[in-house]
Design an enzyme around this catalytic site. Structure first.
Site, mmCIF file in Angstrom:
data_model
loop_
_atom_site.group_PDB
_atom_site.id
_atom_site.type_symbol
_atom_site.label_atom_id
_atom_site.label_comp_id
_atom_site.label_asym_id
_atom_site.label_seq_id
_atom_site.Cartn_x
_atom_site.Cartn_y
_atom_site.Cartn_z
ATOM 1 C CD GLU A 1 -2.336 1.482 2.776
ATOM 2 O OE1 GLU A 1 -1.699 1.280 3.827
ATOM 3 O OE2 GLU A 1 -3.526 1.837 2.760
ATOM 4 N NE ARG B 1 -6.702 5.866 5.262
ATOM 5 C CZ ARG B 1 -7.295 5.046 4.394
ATOM 6 N NH1 ARG B 1 -8.117 5.510 3.475
ATOM 7 N NH2 ARG B 1 -7.085 3.752 4.434
ATOM 8 C CG HIS C 1 -9.364 3.529 9.379
ATOM 9 N ND1 HIS C 1 -9.655 3.741 8.050
ATOM 10 C CD2 HIS C 1 -8.259 2.757 9.401
ATOM 11 C CE1 HIS C 1 -8.764 3.118 7.311
ATOM 12 N NE2 HIS C 1 -7.894 2.513 8.093
ATOM 13 C CE LYS D 1 -8.351 -0.642 4.171
ATOM 14 N NZ LYS D 1 -7.036 -0.063 4.015
HETATM 15 O O1 LIG Z 1 -6.774 0.872 6.356
HETATM 16 C C1 LIG Z 1 -5.646 0.459 6.512
HETATM 17 C C2 LIG Z 1 -5.329 -0.522 7.520
HETATM 18 C C3 LIG Z 1 -4.429 0.070 8.556
HETATM 19 O O2 LIG Z 1 -5.158 1.054 9.264
HETATM 20 C C4 LIG Z 1 -4.015 -1.014 9.573
HETATM 21 O O3 LIG Z 1 -4.599 -1.017 10.638
HETATM 22 O O4 LIG Z 1 -3.135 -1.820 9.260
HETATM 23 C C5 LIG Z 1 -3.212 0.674 7.873
HETATM 24 C C6 LIG Z 1 -3.595 1.687 6.816
HETATM 25 O O5 LIG Z 1 -2.431 2.177 6.169
HETATM 26 C C7 LIG Z 1 -4.494 1.052 5.807
HETATM 27 O O6 LIG Z 1 -4.918 2.000 4.861
#
Ligand SMILES: O=C1C[C@@](O)(C(=O)O)C[C@@H](O)[C@@H]1O
Length: 212
Positions: free
Chosen positions: A25, A53, A107, A134
Site C-alpha cells: 500500500e 487519506r 476506521h 475494509k
Molecule cells: O486501512 C488500513 C489498515 C491500517 O489502518 C491497519 O490497521 O493496518 C493501515 C492503513 O495504512 C491502511 O490504509
C-alpha cells in the site's frame, strides 16, 4: 498475502522495498512524491494500493494524485466510507473504467462497535460498490477481536482489522479466514497501531501454515 504499508520513504527507497514484497500500500498522504515519482512507483510493481487519506492537501489535489496512481498501474484505490457520496461514485467509475479495484474503508480509532453496527457498516460499503470492504477498529479486548473475526463467517471480500496491541490476533488470522491480504509495517515504520513488521508477519503465517 502480506501487504506492506509504505510511508516515510523516498521514491528510491520505495522502489528498493518493492523488490522484496508481493503487495504494498502506497500511503501517498505519508510520503512526499512528485508526479514523476508517483508514476515511477506505480509502474514498478503489479500489485499496489493507492491510498491518500484526506486532510493534508485539497480534495482536488488528493483526487488528482489518486487518479494519477490508477492511470499508472495501481491495482487498487482505497477510499473512505466517510467521503462524500458523489466523490466515491466518481472514483469508483474512474477505477472501473480502467479495470481497477476499489477498497472502501472505515476506521474507528476509539473502539470496536457492536455486532449490529459492524454488520450495517459492511452492508453500506458493499452497497456502495466496494470490491473489498475494509474495517479497522481499535480492539481493546478479546471479545472485540472475536466480534470482528465473526464477520468472516458472513461475508466474502472483506478485510477486518483490530488495531492496537489487543488486535494483533486479527491481523494474523485475517488471511486464514478469507481476507485477500493482511497489512504489515513498511521499513519506515507502522501506519497503524498494532501492525507487525513484514518479517514478523511472515513468520507468524509460516508457523500457522506449517503447524510448527
Ligand atoms: O486501512 C488500513 C489498515 C491500517 O489502518 C491497519 O490497521 O493496518 C493501515 C492503513 O495504512 C491502511 O490504509
Amino acid at each position: 498475502m502480506i501487504c506492506v504499508s509504505i510511508s516515510g520513504q523516498t521514491a528510491s527507497q520505495i522502489l528498493e522495498e518493492l523488490n522484496h514484497v508481493s503487495m504494498a500500500e502506497i500511503r501517498l498522504d505519508l510520503l512526499n512524491l512528485s508526479d514523476n515519482e508517483i508514476m515511477e512507483v506505480f509502474e514498478a510493481h503489479p500489485n499496489l494500493i493507492a491510498t491518500y487519506r484526506p486532510g493534508r492537501v485539497t480534495e482536488i489535489e488528493r483526487t488528482r494524485q489518486l487518479k494519477l496512481a490508477l492511470k499508472h498501474g495501481a491495482t487498487w484505490i482505497d477510499i473512505e466510507l466517510e467521503a462524500p457520496t458523489d466523490w466515491k461514485k466518481e472514483m469508483i467509475m474512474f477505477a472501473s473504467k480502467l479495470g481497477k479495484k476499489v477498497i472502501i474503508s472505515t476506521h474507528n480509532f476509539e473502539k470496536t462497535p457492536t455486532t449490529d453496527e459492524l454488520l450495517s457498516l459492511v452492508e453500506v460499503m458493499q452497497k456502495e460498490g466496494a470490491d473489498l470492504v475494509k474495517l479497522a477498529c481499535l480492539a481493546d479486548s478479546a471479545a472485540a477481536c472475536a466480534r470482528l473475526l465473526s464477520l468472516y463467517e458472513r461475508y466474502k471480500n472483506i478485510l477486518v482489522i483490530g488495531m492496537g496491541p489487543h488486535g494483533s490476533i486479527t491481523r494474523i488470522a485475517a488471511p486464514f479466514l478469507g481476507a485477500p491480504f493482511t497489512f504489515a509495517a513498511g521499513t519506515a515504520g507502522k501506519t497503524a497501531p498494532g501492525q507487525f513488521t513484514f518479517s514478523e508477519m511472515q513468520r507468524a503465517i509460516q508457523l500457522i501454515n506449517h503447524g510448527e
